[in-house]
Design a protein around this motif. Structure first.
Motif, mmCIF file in Angstrom:
data_model
loop_
_atom_site.group_PDB
_atom_site.id
_atom_site.type_symbol
_atom_site.label_atom_id
_atom_site.label_comp_id
_atom_site.label_asym_id
_atom_site.label_seq_id
_atom_site.Cartn_x
_atom_site.Cartn_y
_atom_site.Cartn_z
ATOM 1 N N GLY A 131 0.971 -1.342 -0.070
ATOM 2 C CA GLY A 131 -0.175 -0.070 -0.071
ATOM 3 C C GLY A 131 0.956 1.271 -0.073
ATOM 4 O O GLY A 131 2.018 1.211 0.421
ATOM 5 N N ALA A 132 0.514 2.339 -0.491
ATOM 6 C CA ALA A 132 0.928 3.675 -0.634
ATOM 7 C C ALA A 132 -0.093 4.785 -0.136
ATOM 8 O O ALA A 132 0.215 5.878 -0.653
ATOM 9 C CB ALA A 132 1.563 3.659 -1.865
ATOM 10 N N GLY A 133 -1.313 4.483 0.508
ATOM 11 C CA GLY A 133 -2.239 5.278 0.936
ATOM 12 C C GLY A 133 -1.574 6.141 2.078
ATOM 13 O O GLY A 133 -0.435 5.886 2.554
ATOM 14 N N GLY A 134 -2.718 6.849 2.729
ATOM 15 C CA GLY A 134 -2.229 7.581 3.986
ATOM 16 C C GLY A 134 -1.764 6.625 5.266
ATOM 17 O O GLY A 134 -0.598 7.072 5.961
ATOM 18 N N ALA A 135 -2.296 5.334 5.552
ATOM 19 C CA ALA A 135 -1.798 4.503 6.419
ATOM 20 C C ALA A 135 -0.293 3.982 6.092
ATOM 21 O O ALA A 135 0.506 3.959 6.758
ATOM 22 C CB ALA A 135 -2.855 3.496 6.617
ATOM 23 N N ASN A 155 2.693 -1.530 -4.246
ATOM 24 C CA ASN A 155 1.455 -0.655 -4.587
ATOM 25 C C ASN A 155 0.787 -0.961 -5.821
ATOM 26 O O ASN A 155 1.563 -1.257 -6.786
ATOM 27 C CB ASN A 155 1.466 0.727 -4.369
ATOM 28 C CG ASN A 155 0.101 1.421 -3.993
ATOM 29 O OD1 ASN A 155 -0.651 1.056 -3.310
ATOM 30 N ND2 ASN A 155 -0.164 2.569 -4.757
ATOM 31 N N ARG A 156 -0.308 -1.033 -5.979
ATOM 32 C CA ARG A 156 -0.970 -1.181 -7.197
ATOM 33 C C ARG A 156 -0.771 -0.051 -8.194
ATOM 34 O O ARG A 156 -0.347 -0.406 -9.331
ATOM 35 C CB ARG A 156 -2.623 -1.185 -6.985
ATOM 36 C CG ARG A 156 -3.592 -1.217 -8.135
ATOM 37 C CD ARG A 156 -4.817 -1.126 -7.946
ATOM 38 N NE ARG A 156 -5.402 -0.003 -7.155
ATOM 39 C CZ ARG A 156 -6.598 0.335 -6.793
ATOM 40 N NH1 ARG A 156 -7.685 -0.641 -6.939
ATOM 41 N NH2 ARG A 156 -6.855 1.569 -6.162
ATOM 42 N N THR A 157 -0.624 0.978 -7.906
ATOM 43 C CA THR A 157 -0.395 2.100 -8.563
ATOM 44 C C THR A 157 1.099 2.337 -8.260
ATOM 45 O O THR A 157 1.270 3.137 -7.117
ATOM 46 C CB THR A 157 -1.374 3.524 -8.400
ATOM 47 O OG1 THR A 157 -2.662 3.042 -8.208
ATOM 48 C CG2 THR A 157 -0.921 4.452 -9.246
ATOM 49 N N LYS A 160 2.444 6.197 -7.203
ATOM 50 C CA LYS A 160 2.213 6.495 -5.674
ATOM 51 C C LYS A 160 3.062 6.012 -4.822
ATOM 52 O O LYS A 160 3.676 6.396 -3.755
ATOM 53 C CB LYS A 160 0.595 6.290 -5.203
ATOM 54 C CG LYS A 160 -0.259 7.120 -5.361
ATOM 55 C CD LYS A 160 -1.665 6.516 -5.509
ATOM 56 C CE LYS A 160 -2.157 6.767 -3.882
ATOM 57 N NZ LYS A 160 -3.656 6.273 -3.964
ATOM 58 N N LEU A 182 2.774 -3.849 -7.372
ATOM 59 C CA LEU A 182 2.446 -5.266 -6.860
ATOM 60 C C LEU A 182 2.762 -6.631 -7.408
ATOM 61 O O LEU A 182 3.338 -7.361 -6.791
ATOM 62 C CB LEU A 182 0.990 -5.253 -6.884
ATOM 63 C CG LEU A 182 -0.006 -4.431 -5.834
ATOM 64 C CD1 LEU A 182 -1.527 -4.782 -5.761
ATOM 65 C CD2 LEU A 182 0.553 -4.831 -4.365
ATOM 66 N N GLY A 198 -0.892 -2.683 4.660
ATOM 67 C CA GLY A 198 -1.557 -1.379 4.870
ATOM 68 C C GLY A 198 -2.276 -0.836 3.705
ATOM 69 O O GLY A 198 -2.680 0.632 3.757
ATOM 70 N N THR A 199 -2.876 -1.635 3.108
ATOM 71 C CA THR A 199 -4.172 -1.170 2.113
ATOM 72 C C THR A 199 -5.390 -1.389 2.851
ATOM 73 O O THR A 199 -5.463 -2.107 3.819
ATOM 74 C CB THR A 199 -4.147 -1.903 0.655
ATOM 75 O OG1 THR A 199 -4.610 -3.126 0.880
ATOM 76 C CG2 THR A 199 -2.927 -2.148 0.165
ATOM 77 N N SER A 200 -6.503 -0.959 1.980
ATOM 78 C CA SER A 200 -7.848 -1.077 2.612
ATOM 79 C C SER A 200 -8.401 -2.274 2.187
ATOM 80 O O SER A 200 -9.554 -2.592 2.573
ATOM 81 C CB SER A 200 -8.630 0.026 2.362
ATOM 82 O OG SER A 200 -8.401 0.363 0.858
ATOM 83 N N VAL A 201 -7.837 -3.015 1.491
ATOM 84 C CA VAL A 201 -8.308 -4.428 0.863
ATOM 85 C C VAL A 201 -8.557 -5.386 1.880
ATOM 86 O O VAL A 201 -7.381 -5.637 2.429
ATOM 87 C CB VAL A 201 -7.567 -4.886 -0.314
ATOM 88 C CG1 VAL A 201 -8.041 -6.120 -0.897
ATOM 89 C CG2 VAL A 201 -7.262 -3.727 -1.222
ATOM 90 N N VAL A 211 -4.939 -8.273 -1.476
ATOM 91 C CA VAL A 211 -4.343 -7.300 -2.263
ATOM 92 C C VAL A 211 -3.669 -8.288 -3.361
ATOM 93 O O VAL A 211 -3.449 -7.840 -4.462
ATOM 94 C CB VAL A 211 -3.733 -6.409 -1.536
ATOM 95 C CG1 VAL A 211 -2.315 -6.738 -0.912
ATOM 96 C CG2 VAL A 211 -3.532 -5.017 -2.647
HETATM 97 P P1 ATR Z 1 -5.698 4.560 3.865
HETATM 98 O O1 ATR Z 1 -5.914 6.129 4.368
HETATM 99 O O2 ATR Z 1 -6.666 3.689 4.556
HETATM 100 O O3 ATR Z 1 -4.473 4.401 3.616
HETATM 101 P P2 ATR Z 1 -6.089 5.566 1.153
HETATM 102 O O4 ATR Z 1 -5.108 6.512 1.079
HETATM 103 O O5 ATR Z 1 -7.230 5.657 0.442
HETATM 104 O O6 ATR Z 1 -6.603 4.748 2.406
HETATM 105 O O7 ATR Z 1 -5.041 4.055 0.552
HETATM 106 C C1 ATR Z 1 -5.751 2.915 -0.022
HETATM 107 C C2 ATR Z 1 -4.475 2.193 -0.276
HETATM 108 O O8 ATR Z 1 -5.260 0.821 -0.580
HETATM 109 C C3 ATR Z 1 -4.032 2.646 -1.712
HETATM 110 O O9 ATR Z 1 -2.569 1.832 -1.388
HETATM 111 C C4 ATR Z 1 -4.488 1.730 -2.614
HETATM 112 O O10 ATR Z 1 -3.866 1.315 -3.717
HETATM 113 P P3 ATR Z 1 -3.644 2.560 -4.926
HETATM 114 O O11 ATR Z 1 -2.698 3.616 -4.354
HETATM 115 O O12 ATR Z 1 -3.290 1.867 -6.212
HETATM 116 O O13 ATR Z 1 -5.134 3.356 -5.201
HETATM 117 C C5 ATR Z 1 -4.985 0.392 -2.127
HETATM 118 N N1 ATR Z 1 -6.015 -0.366 -2.556
HETATM 119 C C6 ATR Z 1 -7.318 0.098 -2.528
HETATM 120 N N2 ATR Z 1 -8.127 -0.606 -3.315
HETATM 121 C C7 ATR Z 1 -7.363 -1.445 -3.833
HETATM 122 C C8 ATR Z 1 -7.528 -2.836 -4.884
HETATM 123 N N3 ATR Z 1 -8.688 -3.269 -5.043
HETATM 124 N N4 ATR Z 1 -6.278 -3.401 -5.009
HETATM 125 C C9 ATR Z 1 -5.085 -2.870 -4.550
HETATM 126 N N5 ATR Z 1 -4.831 -2.131 -3.936
HETATM 127 C C10 ATR Z 1 -6.099 -1.107 -3.280
#
Ligand code: ATR
Length: 287
Positions: A131-135, A155-157, A160, A182, A198-201, A211
């Motif tokens: 993951g690379a979101g906020g958390a 990370n998927r993207t 990021k 990924l 650390g992703t929301s998946v 994920v």
């Molecule tokens: P949080 O605050 O919980 O970290 P966020 O900032 O929205 O939430 O980040 C969500 C994370 O979950 C990101 O790393 C996201 O990947 P992207 O950066 O590619 O969007 C990842 N994520 C969410 N849904 C996903 C999925 N279906 N498959 C893979 N990664 C996913």
């Protein structure tokens, strides 16, 4: 407990707040430690965070926790901010000071204490972070600042992951974070790792999602730590276990972020015995 003229109030601001376990943490601690304190949730509507913090100061609330979606927005209403929280860009705890509130991020220290309590090391380790979101960004910063040898940030993207890696590497002055897509886990060194999810998946109600699905990935993991605690066992955790690893959910991280907040508000140290008693209370909600 008896509420009287000297009772202090702490609480949680966020939206929604109805499902929070934080009152269990703080009211249990207050009862066990004999503090005259109550902790209550306060739902705060969009656009009202600054008003809420101002009102809290006027009412002399001892402290607040901050949850989704206000952990960044609240920074604009603070008197002062702890350097770790400033680097992470997210605040989950406000502590009353003379002129207003000082902001802290106890989520990350909470994760660190949760890992420590399970005997999991970060210092000197090579770690996979999903993951690379906020958390995940905050976890990357924590790992780098606690001396991790290397963090493979998947990370998927990819872009990021690259942005987070360059920000964190710059902040710590070393090339600790290695961004990867990924699907590129096959390029990881031949060994087993601690992996932090650390992703929301996989978060309830999407309990059948992980994920990464392939067992070749999970064979690279000796210990898996999911930041999610609902469901109790995420699909990520199950896949780690099915491939011979040990897995933990994020409930102890939630526990310790609360304990650190409680310590800051009351200027005390919470014993491990009290921490474990609170943990048992929290666990009861998952049975
Ligand atoms: P949080 O605050 O919980 O970290 P966020 O900032 O929205 O939430 O980040 C969500 C994370 O979950 C990101 O790393 C996201 O990947 P992207 O950066 O590619 O969007 C990842 N994520 C969410 N849904 C996903 C999925 N279906 N498959 C893979 N990664 C996913």
């Amino acid at each position: 407990m008896t509420i009287d003229g000297k009772t202090r109030t702490c609480g949680l601001i966020g939206n929604p707040v109805e499902h929070t376990l934080s009152p269990v943490i703080h009211n249990t601690l207050a009862a066990r430690m004999g503090h005259n304190l109550v902790y209550v949730p306060f739902p705060v509507a969009e656009g009202k965070v600054a008003d809420a913090v101002k009102g809290a100061a006027a009412l002399n609330l001892l402290g607040l926790n901050v949850t989704v979606p206000y952990k960044s927005e609240v920074i604009g209403s603070l008197q002062d901010i702890d350097p770790l929280a400033a680097h992470i860009g997210a605040v989950n705890t406000l502590v009353r000071t003379e002129g207003g509130y000082k902001g802290y991020n106890t989520d990350m220290e909470g994760l660190y204490r949760a890992l420590e309590s399970e005997g999991i090391r970060i210092g000197g380790e090579e770690i996979i972070l999903l993951g690379a979101g906020g958390a995940a960004r905050a976890v990357a910063y924590l790992c780098a600042s606690k001396g991790a040898e290397r963090v493979y940030l998947l990370n998927r993207t990819l872009e990021k992951a690259q942005t987070v890696a360059s920000e964190v590497n710059q902040a710590v002055g070393a090339e600790v974070i290695v961004p990867m897509a990924l699907g590129d886990y096959g390029r990881l060194p031949e060994r087993r790792f601690l992996a932090i999810q650390g992703t929301s998946v996989g978060l309830f109600p999407h309990v059948e999602e992980a994920v990464i699905e392939e067992k070749e990935f999970y064979q690279k993991i000796h210990t898996g730590f999911d930041l999610i605690y609902s469901p109790w066992e995420t699909r990520f955790m199950r896949l780690v276990r099915e491939n011979g690893g040990t897995a933990y959910n994020g409930l102890k991280m939630l526990l310790y972020q609360g304990i650190i907040a409680y310590e800051l508000w009351n200027n005390v140290k919470v014993s491990e015995e009290d921490a474990m008693a609170v943990y048992e209370q929290m666990r009861a909600y998952f049975q």
